[in-house]
Design a protein around this motif. Structure first.
Motif, PDB file in Angstrom:
ATOM      1  N   PRO A 250       0.826  -1.211   0.000  1.00 55.85           N
ATOM      2  CA  PRO A 250       0.000   0.000   0.000  1.00 55.85           C
ATOM      3  C   PRO A 250       0.861   1.262   0.000  1.00 55.85           C
ATOM      4  CG  PRO A 250      -0.738  -1.527   1.685  1.00 55.85           C
ATOM      5  CD  PRO A 250       0.556  -2.063   1.142  1.00 55.85           C
ATOM      6  N   PRO A 251       0.362   2.327  -0.643  1.00 60.78           N
ATOM      7  CA  PRO A 251       1.093   3.600  -0.612  1.00 60.78           C
ATOM      8  C   PRO A 251       1.151   4.140   0.822  1.00 60.78           C
ATOM      9  CG  PRO A 251      -1.044   3.877  -1.655  1.00 60.78           C
ATOM     10  CD  PRO A 251      -0.872   2.418  -1.403  1.00 60.78           C
ATOM     11  N   GLU A 252       2.063   5.056   1.046  1.00 68.16           N
ATOM     12  CA  GLU A 252       2.268   5.593   2.390  1.00 68.16           C
ATOM     13  C   GLU A 252       0.984   6.187   2.970  1.00 68.16           C
ATOM     14  OE1 GLU A 252       4.925   8.995   4.629  1.00 68.16           O
ATOM     15  OE2 GLU A 252       5.643   8.182   2.744  1.00 68.16           O
ATOM     16  N   TRP A 253       0.231   6.922   2.135  1.00 69.36           N
ATOM     17  CA  TRP A 253      -0.993   7.535   2.655  1.00 69.36           C
ATOM     18  C   TRP A 253      -1.998   6.481   3.112  1.00 69.36           C
ATOM     19  CZ3 TRP A 253      -5.358   6.085   0.192  1.00 69.36           C
ATOM     20  CH2 TRP A 253      -5.272   5.700  -1.140  1.00 69.36           C
ATOM     21  N   ALA A 254      -2.034   5.338   2.432  1.00 69.52           N
ATOM     22  CA  ALA A 254      -2.949   4.264   2.830  1.00 69.52           C
ATOM     23  C   ALA A 254      -2.501   3.647   4.153  1.00 69.52           C
ATOM     24  CB  ALA A 254      -3.028   3.205   1.743  1.00 69.52           C
ATOM     25  N   GLU A 255      -1.201   3.473   4.313  1.00 66.20           N
ATOM     26  CA  GLU A 255      -0.678   2.927   5.566  1.00 66.20           C
ATOM     27  C   GLU A 255      -1.008   3.843   6.742  1.00 66.20           C
ATOM     28  OE1 GLU A 255       3.460   2.260   4.792  1.00 66.20           O
ATOM     29  OE2 GLU A 255       3.062   0.358   3.775  1.00 66.20           O
ATOM     30  N   ILE A 256      -0.949   5.150   6.501  1.00 69.34           N
ATOM     31  CA  ILE A 256      -1.274   6.113   7.561  1.00 69.34           C
ATOM     32  C   ILE A 256      -2.729   5.956   7.990  1.00 69.34           C
ATOM     33  CG2 ILE A 256      -1.542   8.584   8.076  1.00 69.34           C
ATOM     34  CD1 ILE A 256       0.837   9.078   6.171  1.00 69.34           C
ATOM     35  N   LEU A 257      -3.634   5.826   7.020  1.00 69.99           N
ATOM     36  CA  LEU A 257      -5.054   5.658   7.344  1.00 69.99           C
ATOM     37  C   LEU A 257      -5.310   4.307   8.012  1.00 69.99           C
ATOM     38  CD1 LEU A 257      -6.694   7.156   4.130  1.00 69.99           C
ATOM     39  CD2 LEU A 257      -6.608   8.181   6.412  1.00 69.99           C
ATOM     40  N   LEU A 258      -4.710   3.258   7.489  1.00 64.89           N
ATOM     41  CA  LEU A 258      -4.907   1.926   8.062  1.00 64.89           C
ATOM     42  C   LEU A 258      -4.407   1.855   9.502  1.00 64.89           C
ATOM     43  CD1 LEU A 258      -3.929  -0.243   4.964  1.00 64.89           C
ATOM     44  CD2 LEU A 258      -6.221   0.056   5.942  1.00 64.89           C
ATOM     45  N   ALA A 259      -3.323   2.553   9.802  1.00 66.47           N
ATOM     46  CA  ALA A 259      -2.789   2.560  11.162  1.00 66.47           C
ATOM     47  C   ALA A 259      -3.784   3.173  12.151  1.00 66.47           C
ATOM     48  CB  ALA A 259      -1.473   3.328  11.208  1.00 66.47           C
ATOM     49  N   GLN A 260      -4.664   4.035  11.651  1.00 62.91           N
ATOM     50  CA  GLN A 260      -5.669   4.684  12.493  1.00 62.91           C
ATOM     51  C   GLN A 260      -7.026   3.974  12.410  1.00 62.91           C
ATOM     52  OE1 GLN A 260      -5.167   7.195  14.620  1.00 62.91           O
ATOM     53  NE2 GLN A 260      -3.005   7.351  14.073  1.00 62.91           N
ATOM     54  N   ASN A 261      -7.076   2.802  11.767  1.00 60.01           N
ATOM     55  CA  ASN A 261      -8.322   2.029  11.588  1.00 60.01           C
ATOM     56  C   ASN A 261      -9.385   2.802  10.821  1.00 60.01           C
ATOM     57  OD1 ASN A 261      -7.427  -0.312  12.963  1.00 60.01           O
ATOM     58  ND2 ASN A 261      -7.763   0.744  14.900  1.00 60.01           N
ATOM     59  N   ILE A 262      -8.955   3.518   9.786  1.00 60.76           N
ATOM     60  CA  ILE A 262      -9.874   4.308   8.965  1.00 60.76           C
ATOM     61  C   ILE A 262     -10.075   3.600   7.636  1.00 60.76           C
ATOM     62  CG2 ILE A 262     -10.213   6.520   7.786  1.00 60.76           C
ATOM     63  CD1 ILE A 262      -8.361   7.726   9.984  1.00 60.76           C
ATOM     64  N   ASN A 263     -11.326   3.305   7.322  1.00 63.16           N
ATOM     65  CA  ASN A 263     -11.657   2.747   6.008  1.00 63.16           C
ATOM     66  C   ASN A 263     -11.480   3.837   4.968  1.00 63.16           C
ATOM     67  OD1 ASN A 263     -12.508   0.223   7.061  1.00 63.16           O
ATOM     68  ND2 ASN A 263     -14.467   1.147   7.613  1.00 63.16           N
ATOM     69  N   PHE A 264     -11.080   3.449   3.765  1.00 62.28           N
ATOM     70  CA  PHE A 264     -10.917   4.459   2.723  1.00 62.28           C
ATOM     71  C   PHE A 264     -11.260   3.886   1.359  1.00 62.28           C
ATOM     72  CE2 PHE A 264      -6.832   2.360   2.962  1.00 62.28           C
ATOM     73  CZ  PHE A 264      -6.499   2.166   1.633  1.00 62.28           C
ATOM     74  N   HIS A 265     -11.588   4.783   0.458  1.00 65.59           N
ATOM     75  CA  HIS A 265     -11.836   4.473  -0.946  1.00 65.59           C
ATOM     76  C   HIS A 265     -11.083   5.521  -1.755  1.00 65.59           C
ATOM     77  CE1 HIS A 265     -15.001   1.626   0.038  1.00 65.59           C
ATOM     78  NE2 HIS A 265     -15.379   2.493   0.969  1.00 65.59           N
ATOM     79  N   THR A 266     -10.661   5.145  -2.946  1.00 61.57           N
ATOM     80  CA  THR A 266      -9.972   6.107  -3.802  1.00 61.57           C
ATOM     81  C   THR A 266     -10.836   6.461  -5.002  1.00 61.57           C
ATOM     82  OG1 THR A 266      -8.861   4.360  -5.030  1.00 61.57           O
ATOM     83  CG2 THR A 266      -7.675   5.286  -3.159  1.00 61.57           C
ATOM     84  N   VAL A 267     -10.698   7.673  -5.439  1.00 56.69           N
ATOM     85  CA  VAL A 267     -11.337   8.148  -6.652  1.00 56.69           C
ATOM     86  C   VAL A 267     -10.212   8.704  -7.521  1.00 56.69           C
ATOM     87  CG1 VAL A 267     -12.946   9.802  -7.672  1.00 56.69           C
ATOM     88  CG2 VAL A 267     -13.471   8.736  -5.459  1.00 56.69           C
ATOM     89  N   ASN A 268     -10.008   8.102  -8.654  1.00 54.59           N
ATOM     90  CA  ASN A 268      -8.963   8.560  -9.570  1.00 54.59           C
ATOM     91  C   ASN A 268      -9.629   9.322 -10.696  1.00 54.59           C
ATOM     92  OD1 ASN A 268      -6.710   7.263  -8.279  1.00 54.59           O
ATOM     93  ND2 ASN A 268      -7.700   5.366  -8.888  1.00 54.59           N
ATOM     94  N   SER A 269      -9.181  10.541 -10.910  1.00 57.61           N
ATOM     95  CA  SER A 269      -9.809  11.412 -11.886  1.00 57.61           C
ATOM     96  C   SER A 269      -8.742  12.023 -12.779  1.00 57.61           C
ATOM     97  CB  SER A 269     -10.588  12.506 -11.185  1.00 57.61           C
ATOM     98  OG  SER A 269     -11.096  13.414 -12.115  1.00 57.61           O
ATOM     99  N   ARG A 270      -8.913  11.863 -14.078  1.00 59.54           N
ATOM    100  CA  ARG A 270      -8.016  12.506 -15.027  1.00 59.54           C
ATOM    101  C   ARG A 270      -8.864  13.169 -16.098  1.00 59.54           C
ATOM    102  NH1 ARG A 270      -4.056   7.554 -16.211  1.00 59.54           N
ATOM    103  NH2 ARG A 270      -6.068   6.710 -16.732  1.00 59.54           N
ATOM    104  N   LYS A 271      -8.487  14.375 -16.449  1.00 58.18           N
ATOM    105  CA  LYS A 271      -9.184  15.058 -17.550  1.00 58.18           C
ATOM    106  C   LYS A 271      -8.684  14.469 -18.849  1.00 58.18           C
ATOM    107  CE  LYS A 271      -9.998  19.354 -15.186  1.00 58.18           C
ATOM    108  NZ  LYS A 271      -9.790  20.786 -15.159  1.00 58.18           N
ATOM    109  N   ARG A 272      -9.583  14.286 -19.779  1.00 59.65           N
ATOM    110  CA  ARG A 272      -9.213  13.741 -21.086  1.00 59.65           C
ATOM    111  C   ARG A 272      -9.491  14.737 -22.157  1.00 59.65           C
ATOM    112  NH1 ARG A 272      -9.781   7.495 -20.871  1.00 59.65           N
ATOM    113  NH2 ARG A 272      -9.696   7.222 -18.660  1.00 59.65           N
TER     114      ARG A 272
END
Length: 80
Positions: A58-80
């Motif tokens: 997992p990326p560092e930001w995900a590890e930070i959230l997981l360490a705090q027991n926080i569920n997360f979802h990602t939204v990837n957005s790119r303009k085309r």
């Protein structure tokens, strides 16, 4: 700011944080809400293509959230 607002939120509420980036301070504040009994979910919005993680580690930001027991979802957005 989160701690001050938490006293006004009912205990059965779900907290949804929409973040463009995750800092240890943000994760810690959200983790405090988890410890107070709130259900917390983070929505992490990534606009950069290089932010797509290789979930084998997992990326560092995900590890930070997981360490705090926080569920997360990602939204990837790119303009085309």
């Amino acid at each position: 700011m989160i701690a001050e607002a938490a006293v006004q939120v009912p205990r059965d509420a779900t907290v949804v944080a929409v973040l463009s980036h995750v800092t240890p301070e943000m994760a810690q504040a959200l983790g405090e809400l988890v410890r107070r009994g709130f259900l917390v979910t983070a929505i992490v919005v990534n606009a950069a293509a290089d932010m797509l993680p290789d979930w084998a580690k997992p990326p560092e930001w995900a590890e930070i959230l997981l360490a705090q027991n926080i569920n997360f979802h990602t939204v990837n957005s790119r303009k085309r």
